[in-house]
Design an enzyme around this catalytic site. Sequence first.
Site, PDB file in Angstrom:
ATOM      1  N   ARG A 192      -8.429  -8.914  19.546  1.00 26.91           N
ATOM      2  CA  ARG A 192      -7.823  -9.010  18.718  1.00 26.91           C
ATOM      3  C   ARG A 192      -6.655  -9.673  18.674  1.00 26.91           C
ATOM      4  NH1 ARG A 192      -9.157  -3.289  17.956  1.00 26.91           N
ATOM      5  NH2 ARG A 192      -8.071  -2.165  16.641  1.00 26.91           N
TER       6      ARG A 192
ATOM      7  N   LYS B 101     -15.323  -1.225  10.514  1.00 28.14           N
ATOM      8  CA  LYS B 101     -16.270  -2.896  12.021  1.00 28.14           C
ATOM      9  C   LYS B 101     -16.741  -1.980  12.574  1.00 28.14           C
ATOM     10  CE  LYS B 101     -12.606  -4.274  13.559  1.00 28.14           C
ATOM     11  NZ  LYS B 101     -11.107  -2.746  12.577  1.00 28.14           N
TER      12      LYS B 101
ATOM     13  N   ARG C 148     -10.971   9.440   7.706  1.00 32.45           N
ATOM     14  CA  ARG C 148     -11.664   9.347   8.560  1.00 32.45           C
ATOM     15  C   ARG C 148     -12.184  10.199   9.704  1.00 32.45           C
ATOM     16  NH1 ARG C 148     -12.030   3.738  11.416  1.00 32.45           N
ATOM     17  NH2 ARG C 148      -9.902   3.610  11.906  1.00 32.45           N
TER      18      ARG C 148
ATOM     19  N   ARG D  42      -0.622   0.479  12.740  1.00 29.21           N
ATOM     20  CA  ARG D  42      -1.668  -0.509  12.682  1.00 29.21           C
ATOM     21  C   ARG D  42      -1.821  -2.173  11.582  1.00 29.21           C
ATOM     22  NH1 ARG D  42      -5.932   3.735  12.614  1.00 29.21           N
ATOM     23  NH2 ARG D  42      -6.897   2.407  13.659  1.00 29.21           N
TER      24      ARG D  42
ATOM     25  N   ARG E 269      -8.962  11.401  14.086  1.00 32.21           N
ATOM     26  CA  ARG E 269      -8.226  10.840  15.428  1.00 32.21           C
ATOM     27  C   ARG E 269      -6.960  10.423  15.793  1.00 32.21           C
ATOM     28  NH1 ARG E 269     -11.433   5.095  15.342  1.00 32.21           N
ATOM     29  NH2 ARG E 269      -8.859   3.764  15.910  1.00 32.21           N
TER      30      ARG E 269
HETATM   31  P1  AMP Z   1      -9.949   0.835  17.483  1.00 35.74           P
HETATM   32  O1  AMP Z   1     -10.421   2.160  17.601  1.00 35.74           O
HETATM   33  O2  AMP Z   1     -10.587  -1.129  17.193  1.00 35.74           O
HETATM   34  O3  AMP Z   1      -9.192   0.736  16.029  1.00 35.74           O
HETATM   35  O4  AMP Z   1      -8.416   0.995  18.284  1.00 35.74           O
HETATM   36  C1  AMP Z   1      -7.464   2.050  18.632  1.00 35.74           C
HETATM   37  C2  AMP Z   1      -6.153   1.101  19.170  1.00 35.74           C
HETATM   38  O5  AMP Z   1      -6.607   0.731  20.306  1.00 35.74           O
HETATM   39  C3  AMP Z   1      -5.782   0.543  19.063  1.00 35.74           C
HETATM   40  O6  AMP Z   1      -4.448   0.883  17.743  1.00 35.74           O
HETATM   41  C4  AMP Z   1      -4.938  -0.705  20.058  1.00 35.74           C
HETATM   42  O7  AMP Z   1      -3.703   0.433  19.976  1.00 35.74           O
HETATM   43  C5  AMP Z   1      -5.872  -0.256  21.215  1.00 35.74           C
HETATM   44  N1  AMP Z   1      -7.497  -1.073  20.696  1.00 35.74           N
HETATM   45  C6  AMP Z   1      -8.357  -1.500  20.465  1.00 35.74           C
HETATM   46  N2  AMP Z   1      -9.097  -2.516  20.995  1.00 35.74           N
HETATM   47  C7  AMP Z   1      -8.062  -3.508  21.320  1.00 35.74           C
HETATM   48  C8  AMP Z   1      -7.595  -4.768  21.576  1.00 35.74           C
HETATM   49  N3  AMP Z   1      -8.435  -5.944  21.639  1.00 35.74           N
HETATM   50  N4  AMP Z   1      -6.452  -5.208  22.065  1.00 35.74           N
HETATM   51  C9  AMP Z   1      -5.051  -4.543  22.050  1.00 35.74           C
HETATM   52  N5  AMP Z   1      -5.339  -2.982  21.674  1.00 35.74           N
HETATM   53  C10 AMP Z   1      -6.681  -3.088  20.379  1.00 35.74           C
END
Ligand code: AMP
Length: 215
Positions: free
Chosen positions: A88, A13, A127, A171, A160
């Site tokens: 989410r 994404k 990644r 996750r 990360r």
């Molecule tokens: P991502 O980079 O989108 O994989 O997000 C990394 C982390 O940020 C996730 O595993 C959550 O801990 C937090 N996070 C990001 N977006 C959201 C969201 N929309 N709702 C809740 N937690 C989020």
Amino acid sequence: MILILLGPPGAGKGTQAKLLARDLQVPHISTGDMFRDHKARGTELGRQVDAIMASGGLVPDDVTNSMVKDRLSRPDVAGGFILDGYPRTTAQADFLDQLLVSLGRRTDRAVSYEIAHELLVDRMSGRRSCPSCGTVYHVTANPPRKGGVCDREGAVLVQRDDDKAETVGRRLQEYEAKTAPLKRYYQERGVLTEVAGTGSPDEVLATTKRALGRS
Ligand code: AMP
């Protein structure tokens, strides 16, 4: 165009959002990037979400929603935007719906990236990203030209924390339990498009643009 990108962590994404944002000339809004930025700047919000992110859990809806509401009050979203990693949960999707209605706008499309679960763990664990410009690589599928450093910035690539093996499983569980139901949510609203997330970033971009009628 208001576009939502759905799909499990590791589906690509973020990579697609960056490419599409450049192509469509609209901002890329990633809640994950926003939280990481707060952490890096050491803000109160960053401290609040640090442990949650490190565990692979989701930040509470009210915290996430209010950050997105703030972001969508900025003038650069007037011509459309791409949401990556938000919503989410169903509560976030409802909040976004109501927020957009109050702004006289609506979601045009929700693109769901489809990918076999076996591939996700490899995608996440391989990644690496540039701490300076955010370009995302993969150690085998999309490596930088020179080992371990960014093609553009020359900075040493980093992994990360939450892409490490111990967090990836949590996750994926969170995704299945809380985020996967959003496909149905947007399908019922007639805006869902499924796109195969396999292939090179450019191939997936071409498929996405075709699906959006933008090729
Ligand atoms: P991502 O980079 O989108 O994989 O997000 C990394 C982390 O940020 C996730 O595993 C959550 O801990 C937090 N996070 C990001 N977006 C959201 C969201 N929309 N709702 C809740 N937690 C989020």
